[in-house]
Design an enzyme around this catalytic site. Structure first.
Site, mmCIF file in Angstrom:
data_model
loop_
_atom_site.group_PDB
_atom_site.id
_atom_site.type_symbol
_atom_site.label_atom_id
_atom_site.label_comp_id
_atom_site.label_asym_id
_atom_site.label_seq_id
_atom_site.Cartn_x
_atom_site.Cartn_y
_atom_site.Cartn_z
ATOM 1 N N ARG A 46 -15.813 7.075 -7.053
ATOM 2 C CA ARG A 46 -14.625 6.217 -7.056
ATOM 3 C C ARG A 46 -14.277 5.680 -5.664
ATOM 4 O O ARG A 46 -13.236 5.038 -5.498
ATOM 5 C CB ARG A 46 -13.424 6.998 -7.596
ATOM 6 C CG ARG A 46 -13.568 7.488 -9.018
ATOM 7 C CD ARG A 46 -12.331 8.256 -9.462
ATOM 8 N NE ARG A 46 -12.461 8.816 -10.794
ATOM 9 C CZ ARG A 46 -11.548 9.587 -11.394
ATOM 10 N NH1 ARG A 46 -10.431 9.883 -10.736
ATOM 11 N NH2 ARG A 46 -11.745 10.056 -12.607
ATOM 12 N N ASP A 70 -15.481 8.227 -14.874
ATOM 13 C CA ASP A 70 -15.588 9.634 -15.251
ATOM 14 C C ASP A 70 -16.986 10.210 -15.063
ATOM 15 O O ASP A 70 -17.232 11.357 -15.462
ATOM 16 C CB ASP A 70 -15.175 9.815 -16.719
ATOM 17 C CG ASP A 70 -13.667 9.786 -16.911
ATOM 18 O OD1 ASP A 70 -12.953 10.262 -16.010
ATOM 19 O OD2 ASP A 70 -13.204 9.286 -17.949
ATOM 20 N N GLU A 97 -11.773 6.017 -26.449
ATOM 21 C CA GLU A 97 -12.599 6.870 -25.593
ATOM 22 C C GLU A 97 -13.099 8.080 -26.394
ATOM 23 O O GLU A 97 -12.537 9.171 -26.320
ATOM 24 C CB GLU A 97 -11.807 7.343 -24.366
ATOM 25 C CG GLU A 97 -12.691 8.108 -23.376
ATOM 26 C CD GLU A 97 -11.903 9.042 -22.470
ATOM 27 O OE1 GLU A 97 -12.516 9.615 -21.548
ATOM 28 O OE2 GLU A 97 -10.695 9.228 -22.693
ATOM 29 N N ARG A 116 -7.963 -0.300 -24.241
ATOM 30 C CA ARG A 116 -8.844 0.871 -24.216
ATOM 31 C C ARG A 116 -7.939 2.086 -24.341
ATOM 32 O O ARG A 116 -6.993 2.252 -23.574
ATOM 33 C CB ARG A 116 -9.649 0.909 -22.911
ATOM 34 C CG ARG A 116 -10.584 2.121 -22.781
ATOM 35 C CD ARG A 116 -9.918 3.267 -22.074
ATOM 36 N NE ARG A 116 -10.830 4.362 -21.736
ATOM 37 C CZ ARG A 116 -10.463 5.528 -21.202
ATOM 38 N NH1 ARG A 116 -9.194 5.756 -20.944
ATOM 39 N NH2 ARG A 116 -11.354 6.455 -20.922
ATOM 40 N N ASP A 166 -7.142 6.043 -24.218
ATOM 41 C CA ASP A 166 -7.561 7.285 -23.582
ATOM 42 C C ASP A 166 -7.480 8.449 -24.568
ATOM 43 O O ASP A 166 -6.510 8.570 -25.329
ATOM 44 C CB ASP A 166 -6.657 7.535 -22.374
ATOM 45 C CG ASP A 166 -7.089 8.731 -21.551
ATOM 46 O OD1 ASP A 166 -8.211 8.712 -21.020
ATOM 47 O OD2 ASP A 166 -6.291 9.683 -21.449
ATOM 48 N N ASP A 174 0.815 -1.227 0.000
ATOM 49 C CA ASP A 174 0.000 0.000 0.000
ATOM 50 C C ASP A 174 0.844 1.270 0.000
ATOM 51 O O ASP A 174 0.594 2.210 -0.769
ATOM 52 C CB ASP A 174 -0.931 0.026 1.216
ATOM 53 C CG ASP A 174 -1.986 -1.066 1.164
ATOM 54 O OD1 ASP A 174 -2.004 -1.829 0.179
ATOM 55 O OD2 ASP A 174 -2.789 -1.164 2.113
#
Length: 737
Positions: free
Chosen positions: A635, A575, A508, A475, A477, A283
């Site tokens: 999110r 988004d 996108e 994908r 951007d 983390d």
């Protein structure tokens, strides 16, 4: 007697294969195509005449008259008709103008003057309209106003067919699909006449200014063809190519193959830092490379939070929670129970934020998410469960911690990477968006010079590296932001498909924009134009059934059926606000309102019933709320000990429905009717499934197509004939008996 019996069986088998659509050129007689005799009116679609627009479009002139004593060096037209790209206007007699060919419709636009956007098209600095010929002015969403031009339809017979555009000819579900577009009510019947036989066409889609007619040929073979049609007043037309080359042709090659695992799939989007924490030991690694340590204009510092800690102002980008690859691995069985067949991962490469779109190294997984060995294990375990994985690719900009950008910042023009970016002044401080070009002017996202061969090779090489590693697709951007988008993505597609022909490439693009899916760039777009612009508004009750079906007609008429079948169909994402919140369910931390849950169920069923792959943003299937406006609360980490069981059970059922009813994963859709709040359409190549949705608050009676229809969703109780009462706020799925 026995021989006669066997012969009869053989004939019946041949007939059954033929009518099942399993026809190839070897069992169809090829004939020489000739034009029929008779009193036909001939339409040539491709005669060379550049003096006017195609019959389906209208010439529209835009003019800008500068105020006196203003120094104007350049003016461009940018609007919804060209994806807000630049169309240069020409100066003549003091005025700047351009004439373009547009289909009837409503368009928003702005002038781009001296390299800058006009803020308010309704009023210049003198209080006068920038374009007084505009029909109206509307809010642009950024504190200014767009101009609006309403284009009325042309008179006379209009028909559009272009075999080079997959919207009119493509291979979908291993069938050849041929379509043409016309004005409403102009065609009574149509036949596709080919050298392999004649095939009746049927009305598939309609909207205010147009109709789409369609036929599918149950084979993929070379053909020559023309279209024969009859108008409501019995006038007969032949639709031909040119006067010297009468017939259209298709060479039988599938140059834009459908990625079938997408067509039959169910997608799920994962935002890695907020999905599930499988390894707390990694983390703190997120803090070591955060953008704040590099940005010389910011004194803030990133924070590491526990999984259930409250949202802070840094939540969007610099508040980390510890989600990782091992955490996703732990939830693969959960995703499989949802019917998920592919995962879309937000960026997992070394970057400077929680969202990961400021990449530092395109060839390295971010240590906060785990090791390459853990990533390899995750992909292998996903594939064992029939789940594919696509990654997020960001070619337009990097982060300020990228090694090439740091070298430029340190050495200036002495750096071998100086031309990787667009530097406007040096020396500069990291984070100073005025010293170099950044995405939307943001200093932490310096724009990459993709015209530079080294940059292009670095980026495309990274895409290929991770596909070789085991990913199944990409994908992309903000592809429209690249300065050489057409050239870059054409090469990307060519090189990807050469090595990985079954890889999925999705861009996108938020608007309806067919130019990106012509077989030379993307397989699909992120279909916000379907999910948010149409379906979400329908679910909210913004539009009635008739208006919604018209909008769907425009959408499905714009793309090839192969593209529609590969649709990346989503409504919410990282988004946007969460789906339940968008539906009026409440804000982050509240309990969702019951009516919003019902609208969620109606909307998600509709999404799962359309061609293409439905995509769920992580947690929407659990009934989570969250508004984007509150520090991107949508999110927030999934709290796995909390769930709305009604919503989760619903999504699991939808996954099973897609597997159980093959017609729902076909490429075929055909409109049936619309009434009050109801929309109704067929799915499947034989129109074997009927979907009815009602966004209204009262029931509506709908006359059913002939025959008996069995209800298969939301229950499997009831066989209907003649008509059906569609309850409020629901989507029904019926199968032909």
């Amino acid at each position: 007697m026995e021989k006669r019996h066997l012969s009869l069986i053989f004939i019946l088998l041949i007939l059954s294969v033929t009518f099942a659509g399993c026809i190839t050129q070897t069992n169809i007689k090829t004939e020489t195509l000739v034009l029929p005799e008779g009193n036909y009116t001939t339409i040539y679609l491709n005669e060379k005449d550049t003096s006017q627009c195609p019959a389906s479009k209208v010439p529209v002139t835009f003019t800008y008259m500068p105020p006196k004593n203003e120094s104007i060096t350049s003016v461009s037209l940018r609007g919804s008709f060209n994806d807000w790209a630049e169309w240069p206007m020409q100066k003549e007699n003091g005025a700047w103008s351009i004439t373009v060919c547009l289909e009837p419709g409503r368009y928003e636009y702005k002038f781009f003057i001296n390299g800058e956007w006009v803020k308010d098209m309704s009023s210049d600095k003198y209080g006068n309209p920038v374009d007084p010929e505009a029909d109206e002015y509307v809010d642009d969403g950024f504190g200014g106003k767009n101009a609006v031009r309403i284009v009325e339809g042309s008179m006379g017979f209009v028909l559009e067919h272009n075999p080079g555009d997959p919207a009119y000819l493509c291979v979908a579900d291993n069938r050849t699909v041929v379509r043409f577009k016309t004005k409403p009510g102009q065609v009574q019947s149509a036949v596709l006449v080919t050298n392999l036989g004649e095939y009746e066409m049927s009305l598939q889609l309609w909207w205010g200014s147009g109709e789409m007619w369609r036929v599918e040929l149950p084979f993929v073979e070379p053909i020559e063809y023309y279209i024969k049609l009859t108008t409501p007043d019995n006038e007969e037309f032949l639709v031909l190519n040119t006067s010297t080359d009468a017939f259209f042709s298709f060479d039988g090659s599938n140059d834009f193959p459908q990625v079938e695992w997408v067509s039959k799939g169910v997608g799920y989007q994962i935002f890695p830092d907020r999905f599930n924490n499988g390894d707390p030991s990694n983390d703190a690694l997120a803090l070591q490379t955060d953008e704040f340590w590099f940005n010389e204009l910011i004194e803030d510092r990133p924070i590491l939070s526990n999984w259930s800690d409250p949202i802070t102002p840094l939540h969007c980008c610099h508040q980390y929670f510890g989600g990782d690859i091992r955490g996703i691995l732990e939830k693969l069985d959960y995703l499989q129970e949802l019917g998920v067949t592919f995962i879309y991962l937000n960026p997992i490469f070394l970057a400077g934020s929680a969202h990961g779109y400021d990449i530092y190294d395109y060839y390295r997984i971010d240590p906060q998410f785990g090791t390459e060995e853990e990533l390899k294990l995750f992909l292998e375990e996903a594939h064992k469960r029939g789940i594919r994985v696509i990654f997020d690719f960001v070619p337009n900009h990097s982060g300020i911690g990228h090694w090439a950008f740091l070298d430029v910042a340190s050495r200036g023009k002495e750096s071998p990477y100086w031309n990787w970016y667009f530097i406007q002044k040096w020396p500069f401080k990291l984070g100073d968006g005025k010293a170099y070009i950044g995405w939307w002017g943001i200093g932490s996202l310096p724009k990459l010079n993709t015209m530079n061969p080294e940059v292009k090779e670095y980026l495309i090489g990274a895409a290929l590296y991770w596909l070789d590693f085991g990913f199944d697709g990409i994908r992309v951007d903000v592809p429209n932001e690249l300065i050489n988008a057409d050239e870059f993505f054409s090469e990307l597609r060519q090189r990807v498909k050469e090595k990985h022909p079954d890889a999925y490439i999705v861009g996108e693009i938020w608007q309806l924009s067919p130019k990106w899916v012509q077989g030379d760039k993307f397989d699909s777009l992120m279909n916000y134009a379907l999910g948010r612009d149409i379906l979400l508004n329908y679910a909210l009750g913004t539009w009635n059934g008739e208006r919604t079906l018209e909008l769907l007609g425009r959408y499905f008429a714009s793309y090839g059926e192969n593209v529609v079948a590969m649709g990346f169909n989503l409504i919410s994402s990282h988004d946007t606000s969460r789906l339940l919140t968008d539906l009026g369910g409440g804000r982050f931390g509240e309990n969702p309102k019951p009516e919003a849950i019902e609208r969620l169920k109606m909307l998600s069923t509709l999404l799962y019933s359309l061609p293409g792959a439905p995509i769920t943003f992580q947690g929407d299937e659990r009934g989570i709320l969250g508004e984007k406006e509150y520090y991107d609360a949508h999110r927030y980490p999934i709290q796995w000990d909390k769930v709305n069981e009604e919503v989760l059970t619903h999504y699991r059922g939808l996954g099973m429905l897609r597997k159980r009813i093959p017609a729902l994963t076909s490429s075929a859709i055909k409109f049936y009717t619309a009434k009050n709040g109801v929309i109704a359409f067929f799915r499947g190549h034989e129109n074997e499934v009927l979907v009815l949705a009602n966004n209204g608050k009262t029931s509506t009676s709908i006359v059913l197509p002939p025959g008996k229809w069995k209800l298969v969703w939301p229950t499997e109780e009831g066989i209907f004939e003649g008509e059906i009462e569609v309850p409020p706020v629901i989507t029904l799925v019926l199968e032909r008996e």
